[in-house]
Design a protein around this motif. Structure first.
Motif, mmCIF file in Angstrom:
data_model
loop_
_atom_site.group_PDB
_atom_site.id
_atom_site.type_symbol
_atom_site.label_atom_id
_atom_site.label_comp_id
_atom_site.label_asym_id
_atom_site.label_seq_id
_atom_site.Cartn_x
_atom_site.Cartn_y
_atom_site.Cartn_z
ATOM 1 N N GLU A 6 0.830 -1.207 0.000
ATOM 2 C CA GLU A 6 0.000 0.000 0.000
ATOM 3 C C GLU A 6 0.863 1.255 0.000
ATOM 4 N N CYS A 22 -2.700 0.077 -3.907
ATOM 5 C CA CYS A 22 -2.185 -1.218 -3.440
ATOM 6 C C CYS A 22 -1.729 -1.991 -4.673
ATOM 7 N N TRP A 36 -10.412 -3.098 0.891
ATOM 8 C CA TRP A 36 -9.694 -2.217 1.801
ATOM 9 C C TRP A 36 -10.342 -2.331 3.176
ATOM 10 N N TYR A 94 -4.880 1.813 7.035
ATOM 11 C CA TYR A 94 -5.663 1.210 5.968
ATOM 12 C C TYR A 94 -4.875 0.060 5.355
ATOM 13 N N CYS A 96 -4.836 -3.250 2.559
ATOM 14 C CA CYS A 96 -5.315 -3.903 1.349
ATOM 15 C C CYS A 96 -5.382 -5.410 1.631
#
Length: 118
Positions: A6, A22, A36, A94, A96
């Motif tokens: 990412e 990503c 996500w 965050y 992926c």
């Protein structure tokens, strides 16, 4: 081996935008749905958005619906998350994630930090 990397996180003011990317390798990207997730401090990891193999079907958490857009480019083995109208409560790491395969294995990226603050 499967790798998900990412990028695109950072510090942004409320109301601002970021685009996460990503980049995937080690598997046939076009054969898997992608998603996500995000994890805020002290909270469980939660799904933010998901996209089907061909990109024709998407799914969003209620908290991000109308503000976030997930997309994919199968030629570039990349999934994106466009985040608009960001709020402080969007602050999180965050991640992926690739859809689970027949072996039951889950694959995650290392995560990218998004901080929304003035």
């Amino acid at each position: 081996q499967v790798q998900l990397v990412e990028s695109g996180g950072g510090l942004v003011q409320p109301g601002g935008s970021l685009r996460l990317s990503c980049v995937s390798s080690g598997f046939t990207f076009s054969n898997y749905g992608m998603s996500w997730y995000r994890q805020a401090p002290g909270k469980e990891r939660e799904l933010a958005a998901a996209i089907s193999i061909g990109g024709g079907s998407t799914n969003y958490a209620d908290a991000v619906k109308g503000r976030f857009t997930i997309s994919r480019d199968n030629a570039k083995n990349t999934v994106y998350l466009q985040m608009n109208s960001l709020k402080p409560e969007d602050t999180a790491v965050y991640y992926c994630k690739r859809a689970r395969d027949s072996s039951g294995a889950d694959y995650w990226g290392q995560g990218t930090q998004v901080t929304v603050s003035s």
